[in-house]
Design an enzyme around this catalytic site. Sequence first.
Site, PDB file in Angstrom:
ATOM      1  N   LYS A   9       2.389  56.286  17.146  1.00 21.81           N
ATOM      2  CA  LYS A   9       3.092  55.221  17.865  1.00 21.81           C
ATOM      3  C   LYS A   9       4.200  54.623  16.994  1.00 21.81           C
ATOM      4  CE  LYS A   9       0.235  56.355  20.796  1.00 21.81           C
ATOM      5  NZ  LYS A   9      -0.004  57.599  20.061  1.00 21.81           N
ATOM      6  N   GLY A 140       0.133  68.275  26.903  1.00 25.95           N
ATOM      7  CA  GLY A 140      -0.722  67.114  27.069  1.00 25.95           C
ATOM      8  C   GLY A 140      -0.107  65.940  26.322  1.00 25.95           C
ATOM      9  N   GLU A 161       4.323  75.468  28.369  1.00 24.67           N
ATOM     10  CA  GLU A 161       3.066  75.030  28.985  1.00 24.67           C
ATOM     11  C   GLU A 161       2.470  76.160  29.815  1.00 24.67           C
ATOM     12  OE1 GLU A 161      -0.167  73.719  30.286  1.00 24.67           O
ATOM     13  OE2 GLU A 161       0.898  72.304  28.982  1.00 24.67           O
ATOM     14  N   ALA A 227       0.038  72.221  20.165  1.00 29.59           N
ATOM     15  CA  ALA A 227      -0.499  70.990  20.761  1.00 29.59           C
ATOM     16  C   ALA A 227      -1.330  71.356  21.975  1.00 29.59           C
ATOM     17  CB  ALA A 227       0.637  70.043  21.125  1.00 29.59           C
ATOM     18  N   GLY A 229      -4.596  70.872  22.492  1.00 29.77           N
ATOM     19  CA  GLY A 229      -5.854  70.157  22.618  1.00 29.77           C
ATOM     20  C   GLY A 229      -6.588  70.010  21.296  1.00 29.77           C
ATOM     21  N   ASP A 269     -15.473  62.077  19.903  1.00 20.56           N
ATOM     22  CA  ASP A 269     -14.932  63.393  20.260  1.00 20.56           C
ATOM     23  C   ASP A 269     -15.943  64.524  20.144  1.00 20.56           C
ATOM     24  OD1 ASP A 269     -12.685  61.851  20.405  1.00 20.56           O
ATOM     25  OD2 ASP A 269     -11.496  62.997  18.978  1.00 20.56           O
ATOM     26  N   ALA A 277      -9.710  57.367  21.630  1.00 19.13           N
ATOM     27  CA  ALA A 277     -10.197  56.380  20.663  1.00 19.13           C
ATOM     28  C   ALA A 277     -10.940  55.236  21.345  1.00 19.13           C
ATOM     29  CB  ALA A 277      -9.019  55.832  19.853  1.00 19.13           C
ATOM     30  N   HIS A 402       7.021  36.739  38.289  1.00 17.21           N
ATOM     31  CA  HIS A 402       8.341  37.354  38.490  1.00 17.21           C
ATOM     32  C   HIS A 402       9.321  36.775  37.471  1.00 17.21           C
ATOM     33  CE1 HIS A 402      11.829  38.968  40.618  1.00 17.21           C
ATOM     34  NE2 HIS A 402      12.398  37.775  40.438  1.00 17.21           N
TER      35      HIS A 402
END
Length: 423
Positions: A9, A140, A161, A227, A229, A269, A277, A402
């Site tokens: 992140k 993913g 993919e 990537a 999995g 996992d 997580a 709003h």
Amino acid sequence: MNWGCIPTKALIKSAQVFEYINHAKDYGIKVQDAEVDFTAMVKRSRDVAGGMSKGIQFLFKKNKIDQLIGWGRVKPGKKVSVTAEDGAETVYSADHIIIATGGRARELPALKIDNEKIIGYRKAMVLEDKPKKLVVVGSGAIGVEFAYVYNAIGTEVTIVEFMDRIVPNEDVEVSKALEKIYKKNGVKIMTSTEVTGVDTSGEGCKVTVKDKKGNESVIECDKVLSAVGVVSNVEDIGLEDVGILVEKGKIQVDEYYKTNMPGYYAIGDVTPGPALAHVASAEGIICVEKIAGHHPEALDYNNIPGCTYCIPEISSVGYTEAQAKEAGYELKVGKFPFSASGKASAAGAKDGFVKLIFDAKYGELLGAHMIGANVTEMIAEIVAIRKLETTGMELIKTVHPHPTMSEAVMEAAAAAYDEVIHL
């Protein structure tokens, strides 16, 4: 925290800031000659992860938790051996032993990770130099997040993919929207395509791919990111010695995470649930509360939010539209685009939408699917709504502030019931 959610992140944020700068003129600001300092990006990411790790060390000390450094193996008789770096082995006993060894990048036979030219997600976080060309195999969460980062900072990115659409676990409309946005941003996307081999003998990589018609082609690049999995870390930790049941690479547990052997538990996992997580954290709390003699409620795996932190972000929970139809529900589906949101327009983030799926008979919110800015912050409302069994009409009558992105949730519900007035 160390090699997953947090450092990725941080990289995404750096890439997003660079993207903001490159589009500063859209906001009435002039910026010249901005460039990426890739080394500094990586350092910031590692510093952020390191700071969080130090926070855990502090919490261990605060709560009088002993940390044993080494390779752990469970042993019969409710014991754990810890082998230190110097080879010294110490055996510890406990009434309750929780296995939480997590997962690692999955490898394909035609895509063996060498962490030089064919890399996994860990190496992708700490590359020494920014690649000029990158092939990402798998779309993913890991694949599309790294595709965003590298594309945003100037790498030529190709996603390969195997399935017929990117982010294949998401609602079809979300997949289509992300593919359109990525292609607009210059990412090349090849779906229904398989990697059959990678030649790393030269200076770079030559990736051979085959489409569903059997046509082969070769993509040249500097690095290949696998990537595809994650797999559970269940090898060489003593499970066979204790007799703990493992099926299809996962430790089998009951609803409170007991294994088939008394005194041994497993969470995260290594168990059959989603490899997320926040799931592992919830499982750990439930497991320990049960051990402590409390009466925790079992986790509802149909109400687990999934978040992907590419730009635009993706979040979802519950059934996709296709899954809900397959389950036999009669549906009311509402969709509200961020292009009709005042906050999104002001923020320059009009891509995406909120899509809500209701059971037409009882008004139950069966699923929610969002793509857009900050939607990973918005999905928690939906999880709470589903937990409380709130109906569609109740959601419509829940006044949202709003201007906010979250108004789109109320508006999507209104659209499902033909009460929307802002479309």
